[in-house]
Design a protein around this motif. Structure first.
Motif: not given
Length: 268
Positions: A79-81, A87-88, A121-122, A129-130
């Motif tokens: 989960d990268v929210s 964004s995913g 990357v949006a 950053t992740i």
């Protein structure tokens, strides 16, 4: 998604910790059965895709699971929210193996494994950053569900040669794309069962197929038999949606003596 651990004693709560960012890779998160970290390489491409790897080192005798473990285990989840400008994230999976530990059959890895991750990357060109919440089932006779927060700043060291080699090697180890002479097709359904016809180089009795239950499908373990020199697998549909979904289909991986390929089967 069904999560079960019938083949092991499960420690009640997942271990939770934060592995802080360290350049283009996170710090290692240490767990009872091994350790894991998140590694990225380079900059996102024009479409915003950034390549990375979940690097899992297992201790001898420990195991972790494929995208659909079967009737035992839990698949890797990310989960990268909580990330910035990401964004995913989507995993890819090396070819698994079928295991029977005497308690249950499961699909996965009984050795260290690297799972490629494609981050979206949006806004390419903007800082990103992740912050990844990663959940794994890491099991011996006792199953330890492990949850860790891994933090990475891909731009801190995008030209790290070690990270680049690790990511490139992991991507190269993935199954190839299914072809007409090396792949699987969906046969007719009979009641709760469907058949899968496999075509591949080498002996038919060396083939195995793994099908992931997605979009409301829950599948049993494929059972192989040989018909006219071809491997045909029978799979029981334990659950299915009332209407066919609109996605790509059911992901599968076909393994033979010549290697492995992956593709999608139409929804039954």
């Amino acid at each position: 998604m069904k999560i079960a651990f019938p083949s092991a004693i499960c420690l009640g709560a997942a271990l939770l910790a934060v592995a802080p960012a360290r350049a283009s890779s996170s710090a290692w998160f240490e767990a009872e059965g091994g350790r894991f970290r998140l590694v990225t390489s380079g900059a996102p491409d024009a479409s915003g895709k950034l390549q990375g790897v979940l690097d899992i080192e297992l201790k001898r005798g420990w195991k972790t699971y494929w995208r659909d473990p079967g009737n035992s285990g839990v698949p890797p989840q990310i989960d990268v929210s909580a990330s910035r400008n990401v964004s995913g994230a989507d995993f890819s999976y090396p070819a698994p193996r079928r295991h029977d530990d005497g308690y249950a059959k499961w699909a996965g890895y009984d050795h260290s494994v690297r799972l490629p991750v494609s981050f979206t990357v949006a806004a390419p060109g903007e800082p990103a950053t992740i912050t990844a919440d990663v959940f794994l089932g890491v099991c011996e006779t006792i199953c330890v569900p492990v949850q860790a927060k891994l933090e990475v700043d891909p731009a801190a060291d995008p030209d790290n040669s070690g990270d680049a080699i690790l990511v490139k090697t992991a991507l190269a180890a993935l199954p190839g794309a299914a072809q007409q002479d090396f792949g699987a097709t969906l046969g007719p359904a009979e009641g709760e069962h469907v058949s899968i016809v496999a075509t591949a180089p080498g002996p038919a009795d060396a083939l195995d197929v793994f099908v992931a239950g997605v979009d409301g499908y829950v599948l049993g373990t494929p059972e192989r038999h040989i018909e006219g020199g071809k491997a045909v697998f029978t799979v029981k549909m334990l659950e299915r949606p009332d209407t066919k979904p609109s996605g790509k289909g059911l992901p599968y991986t076909l393994i033979s003596a010549a290697g492995a390929v992956e593709g999608y089967l139409p929804y039954p």
